[in-house]
Design a protein around this motif. Sequence first.
Motif, PDB file in Angstrom:
ATOM      1  N   SER A 162       3.947 -12.720   0.920  1.00  0.00           N
ATOM      2  CA  SER A 162       5.008 -11.960   1.607  1.00  0.00           C
ATOM      3  C   SER A 162       5.323 -10.666   0.854  1.00  0.00           C
ATOM      4  CB  SER A 162       6.281 -12.815   1.711  1.00  0.00           C
ATOM      5  OG  SER A 162       7.041 -12.715   0.520  1.00  0.00           O
ATOM      6  N   THR A 163       6.270  -9.918   1.414  1.00  0.00           N
ATOM      7  CA  THR A 163       6.686  -8.649   0.801  1.00  0.00           C
ATOM      8  C   THR A 163       7.726  -8.858  -0.301  1.00  0.00           C
ATOM      9  OG1 THR A 163       6.552  -7.882   3.096  1.00  0.00           O
ATOM     10  CG2 THR A 163       7.346  -6.289   1.517  1.00  0.00           C
ATOM     11  N   ALA A 164       8.193 -10.097  -0.449  1.00  0.00           N
ATOM     12  CA  ALA A 164       9.405 -10.334  -1.250  1.00  0.00           C
ATOM     13  C   ALA A 164       9.305  -9.948  -2.722  1.00  0.00           C
ATOM     14  CB  ALA A 164       9.809 -11.810  -1.134  1.00  0.00           C
ATOM     15  N   HIS A 165       8.125 -10.085  -3.344  1.00  0.00           N
ATOM     16  CA  HIS A 165       8.059  -9.929  -4.813  1.00  0.00           C
ATOM     17  C   HIS A 165       7.066  -8.882  -5.288  1.00  0.00           C
ATOM     18  CE1 HIS A 165       9.544 -14.117  -4.096  1.00  0.00           C
ATOM     19  NE2 HIS A 165      10.457 -13.678  -4.942  1.00  0.00           N
ATOM     20  N   ARG A 166       6.641  -7.988  -4.403  1.00  0.00           N
ATOM     21  CA  ARG A 166       5.546  -7.078  -4.786  1.00  0.00           C
ATOM     22  C   ARG A 166       5.949  -6.059  -5.841  1.00  0.00           C
ATOM     23  NH1 ARG A 166       3.586  -6.474   1.392  1.00  0.00           N
ATOM     24  NH2 ARG A 166       2.629  -8.547   1.563  1.00  0.00           N
ATOM     25  N   VAL A 167       7.223  -5.742  -5.909  1.00  0.00           N
ATOM     26  CA  VAL A 167       7.656  -4.824  -6.971  1.00  0.00           C
ATOM     27  C   VAL A 167       8.722  -5.500  -7.850  1.00  0.00           C
ATOM     28  CG1 VAL A 167       7.058  -2.690  -5.733  1.00  0.00           C
ATOM     29  CG2 VAL A 167       9.322  -3.681  -5.411  1.00  0.00           C
TER      30      VAL A 167
ATOM     31  N   GLY B 282       0.407  -5.782   0.435  1.00  0.00           N
ATOM     32  CA  GLY B 282       0.446  -5.541   1.877  1.00  0.00           C
ATOM     33  C   GLY B 282      -0.862  -4.885   2.327  1.00  0.00           C
ATOM     34  N   CYS B 283      -1.156  -5.034   3.604  1.00  0.00           N
ATOM     35  CA  CYS B 283      -2.442  -4.547   4.114  1.00  0.00           C
ATOM     36  C   CYS B 283      -2.541  -3.014   4.023  1.00  0.00           C
ATOM     37  CB  CYS B 283      -2.640  -5.023   5.548  1.00  0.00           C
ATOM     38  SG  CYS B 283      -1.206  -4.754   6.606  1.00  0.00           S
ATOM     39  N   TYR B 284      -1.545  -2.294   4.529  1.00  0.00           N
ATOM     40  CA  TYR B 284      -1.592  -0.826   4.460  1.00  0.00           C
ATOM     41  C   TYR B 284      -1.582  -0.361   2.999  1.00  0.00           C
ATOM     42  CZ  TYR B 284       0.023  -0.700   9.390  1.00  0.00           C
ATOM     43  OH  TYR B 284       0.162  -0.840  10.751  1.00  0.00           O
TER      44      TYR B 284
ATOM     45  N   SER C 260      -2.671  -8.322  14.843  1.00  0.00           N
ATOM     46  CA  SER C 260      -2.423  -9.536  14.052  1.00  0.00           C
ATOM     47  C   SER C 260      -1.572  -9.223  12.826  1.00  0.00           C
ATOM     48  CB  SER C 260      -3.739 -10.187  13.619  1.00  0.00           C
ATOM     49  OG  SER C 260      -4.513  -9.252  12.887  1.00  0.00           O
ATOM     50  N   GLY C 261      -1.513  -7.959  12.415  1.00  0.00           N
ATOM     51  CA  GLY C 261      -0.669  -7.556  11.281  1.00  0.00           C
ATOM     52  C   GLY C 261       0.797  -7.875  11.531  1.00  0.00           C
ATOM     53  N   GLY C 262       1.181  -8.010  12.785  1.00  0.00           N
ATOM     54  CA  GLY C 262       2.585  -8.285  13.102  1.00  0.00           C
ATOM     55  C   GLY C 262       2.897  -9.771  13.193  1.00  0.00           C
TER      56      GLY C 262
ATOM     57  N   LEU D 116       2.942   3.903  18.026  1.00  0.00           N
ATOM     58  CA  LEU D 116       3.305   4.570  16.774  1.00  0.00           C
ATOM     59  C   LEU D 116       4.656   3.991  16.387  1.00  0.00           C
ATOM     60  CD1 LEU D 116       2.229   6.904  14.983  1.00  0.00           C
ATOM     61  CD2 LEU D 116       3.657   8.442  16.320  1.00  0.00           C
ATOM     62  N   TYR D 117       4.754   3.420  15.177  1.00  0.00           N
ATOM     63  CA  TYR D 117       6.016   2.760  14.819  1.00  0.00           C
ATOM     64  C   TYR D 117       6.393   3.133  13.381  1.00  0.00           C
ATOM     65  CZ  TYR D 117       3.439  -0.850  12.196  1.00  0.00           C
ATOM     66  OH  TYR D 117       2.656  -1.509  11.280  1.00  0.00           O
ATOM     67  N   GLY D 118       7.379   2.441  12.839  1.00  0.00           N
ATOM     68  CA  GLY D 118       7.833   2.786  11.482  1.00  0.00           C
ATOM     69  C   GLY D 118       8.453   4.175  11.463  1.00  0.00           C
TER      70      GLY D 118
ATOM     71  N   GLU E 116      10.618   4.437   6.793  1.00  0.00           N
ATOM     72  CA  GLU E 116      10.971   3.614   5.620  1.00  0.00           C
ATOM     73  C   GLU E 116      10.232   2.278   5.711  1.00  0.00           C
ATOM     74  OE1 GLU E 116      15.233   3.327   5.874  1.00  0.00           O
ATOM     75  OE2 GLU E 116      15.148   2.568   7.925  1.00  0.00           O
ATOM     76  N   HIS E 117       8.934   2.345   5.979  1.00  0.00           N
ATOM     77  CA  HIS E 117       8.135   1.118   6.127  1.00  0.00           C
ATOM     78  C   HIS E 117       8.215   0.245   4.875  1.00  0.00           C
ATOM     79  CE1 HIS E 117       4.549  -1.422   6.527  1.00  0.00           C
ATOM     80  NE2 HIS E 117       4.768  -1.309   7.833  1.00  0.00           N
ATOM     81  N   LYS E 118       8.119  -1.072   5.101  1.00  0.00           N
ATOM     82  CA  LYS E 118       8.307  -2.016   3.977  1.00  0.00           C
ATOM     83  C   LYS E 118       7.216  -1.927   2.910  1.00  0.00           C
ATOM     84  CE  LYS E 118       6.111  -5.950   6.275  1.00  0.00           C
ATOM     85  NZ  LYS E 118       6.190  -7.370   6.601  1.00  0.00           N
ATOM     86  N   HIS E 119       6.087  -1.280   3.188  1.00  0.00           N
ATOM     87  CA  HIS E 119       5.054  -1.136   2.149  1.00  0.00           C
ATOM     88  C   HIS E 119       5.275   0.071   1.231  1.00  0.00           C
ATOM     89  CE1 HIS E 119       1.922  -3.689   4.542  1.00  0.00           C
ATOM     90  NE2 HIS E 119       2.994  -4.367   4.173  1.00  0.00           N
ATOM     91  N   LEU E 120       6.235   0.931   1.565  1.00  0.00           N
ATOM     92  CA  LEU E 120       6.424   2.136   0.736  1.00  0.00           C
ATOM     93  C   LEU E 120       6.799   1.836  -0.723  1.00  0.00           C
ATOM     94  CD1 LEU E 120       7.883   4.648   3.310  1.00  0.00           C
ATOM     95  CD2 LEU E 120       5.816   4.948   1.945  1.00  0.00           C
TER      96      LEU E 120
HETATM   97  C1  LIG Z   1       0.963  -4.169  12.657  1.00  0.00           C
HETATM   98  C2  LIG Z   1       2.123  -4.611  11.797  1.00  0.00           C
HETATM   99  O1  LIG Z   1       3.205  -4.850  12.285  1.00  0.00           O
HETATM  100  N1  LIG Z   1       1.902  -4.703  10.506  1.00  0.00           N
HETATM  101  C3  LIG Z   1       2.912  -5.117   9.565  1.00  0.00           C
HETATM  102  C4  LIG Z   1       2.342  -5.174   8.180  1.00  0.00           C
HETATM  103  C5  LIG Z   1       1.444  -6.362   7.970  1.00  0.00           C
HETATM  104  C6  LIG Z   1       1.093  -6.586   6.531  1.00  0.00           C
HETATM  105  O2  LIG Z   1       0.052  -6.774   6.050  1.00  0.00           O
HETATM  106  O3  LIG Z   1       2.082  -6.483   5.750  1.00  0.00           O
HETATM  107  P1  LIG Z   1       2.818  -7.603   4.951  1.00  0.00           P
HETATM  108  O4  LIG Z   1       1.817  -8.224   4.083  1.00  0.00           O
HETATM  109  O5  LIG Z   1       3.774  -6.829   4.164  1.00  0.00           O
HETATM  110  O6  LIG Z   1       3.377  -8.479   5.969  1.00  0.00           O
HETATM  111  C7  LIG Z   1       4.109  -4.166   9.536  1.00  0.00           C
HETATM  112  O7  LIG Z   1       3.934  -2.967   9.693  1.00  0.00           O
HETATM  113  O8  LIG Z   1       5.193  -4.633   9.184  1.00  0.00           O
END
Ligand SMILES: CC(=O)N[C@@H](CCC(=O)OP(=O)(O)O)C(=O)O
Length: 305
Positions: free
Chosen positions: A83-88, A117-119, A151-153, A171-173, A177-181
Motif C-alpha cells: 500500500s501507500t501507507a509506509h513508502r516515506v 507505487g506503479c507510477y 487495474s491500477g484502480g 485524465l485525473y489527479g 496532488e497524486h498520492k505517489h508524489l
Molecule cells: C489507475 C489508477 O487509479 N492508479 C492508481 C495508482 C495505482 C498504484 O499502483 O498505486 P498504489 O500502489 O499507490 O496503489 C491511482 O492513481 O491512485
Amino acid sequence: MAKIFIDGDSGTTGLEIREKLADAKNLELVSIAPELRKEVSAKRDILARVDVAILCLPDAAAKETVALADELGEAGPRILDASTAHRVAPGWTYGFPELAPGQAEAIRKARRVANPGCYATGAIALLRPLVDAGLIAAQDALTINAVSGYSGGGKQMIEAYEKGEAPAFDLYGLTLEHKHLPEIAAYSGLAAPPLFAPSVGNFRQGMLVSIPLRLDALSARPRAVDLEAALARHYAGATYVRVMPAPKSGRLDPLALNGTNDLEIFVFAREESRHALLVARLDNLGKGASGAAVQNLALMLGDAI
Ligand SMILES: CC(=O)N[C@@H](CCC(=O)OP(=O)(O)O)C(=O)O
Ligand SMILES: NC(=O)C1=CN([C@@H]2O[C@H](COP(=O)(O)OP(=O)(O)OC[C@H]3O[C@@H](n4cnc5c(N)ncnc54)[C@H](OP(=O)(O)O)[C@@H]3O)[C@@H](O)[C@H]2O)C=CC1
C-alpha cells in the motif's frame, strides 16, 4: 520453509502475488479463512506464526496490520507492504532494488519494506540515475505524464471499466496532488515534487510514464546521448530494468510488458530542437505491483524462492 501470509489475498494485487508464489519453492503460503479475513484476533494469530506478511490492503487496513505486528515485537513477522501507507515512513526501506547501489542489500536485511507505487516506479527509474549523474539537478523543474491500465484502480475501477461504465480515457489527479508524489519527491533526488499528470485508459493493464525535457532548460544542459548513456550505465547489471533503443516507428505500446516484472527505458530525442522525452514502460501490476513484491520477497528470503 518460510511461512508467508498475504493479507488481502482476494484483492487485485494480493491475488496476483498469490498466483506468482503458488509454485515457489521453499515457502508455505499461510492463509486466513475468508470469513475471518478482517477479524483482528485471527490476524494476530496468523501474524505470530509467519516469517513475512505481505500487505495488499487499503492504507488504513495496512496500518492496522502493522500495528498488530509491532505488538509482537521481534517475534512478529517481517512486513512487505504494497500500500501507500509506509513508502516515506521512517524505519521503512523503499522496495525499489535498482534505486542505487546498496538498495537491494538494504531490502535483504529490512524488517519493514514498502513496495513502490506503479507510477513512482517508472518516474524514479527514469530520474534517480540522472540526478545521481549530475545531468538533472535537484532544483530542475520537471513534469511527468503517465497512462495506466484500469487495474491500477483496484477492484472498483476494474468493475466500472468492465461494465462499460467508465470513460475510454480519463485524465485525473487534476488537483495535482497524486498520492505517489511524496515517494517520487523522496527517492528521485529532486528537491521539490514535480508536476504529475496521470491518466487511465480503457485497457486492463500496462503503463507508460514519460518525462518531457527541454534540454537547454536543465541546469546541466545535457545532450540526450549523455542521458541515455548514464541510464544504460546505471542499469547495466540489472535483471529487470533495461535501456532500449528508441523504436524508429516513434510509437510505444503500453501493453508490451504485461505479465512480466520488466521495466524498459527509452530516450527519444531531437537534438536540433534540444528536446528529449524519457519514457518508462512497465506492467502496472508487474514491476508496478506484484512482480516487484515477489522480487522484494526473494531478496528478503535470501533468494531462496
Ligand atoms: C489507475 C489508477 O487509479 N492508479 C492508481 C495508482 C495505482 C498504484 O499502483 O498505486 P498504489 O500502489 O499507490 O496503489 C491511482 O492513481 O491512485
Ligand atoms: N492495483 C494496483 O495496480 C496496485 C495497488 N497497490 C496497492 O495495493 C493495495 C491493494 O490494492 P488493490 O489490490 O488494487 O485493491 P483491491 O481493492 O483490488 O483489493 C483490496 C483487498 O483488501 C481487502 N481488504 C480491505 N480491508 C481489509 C482488512 N481490514 N483485512 C483484510 N482484507 C481487507 C479487500 O476485501 P473486500 O473487497 O472484501 O473489502 C480487497 O480484497 C492498495 O493499498 C493499493 O494502493 C499497489 C500497487 C499497484
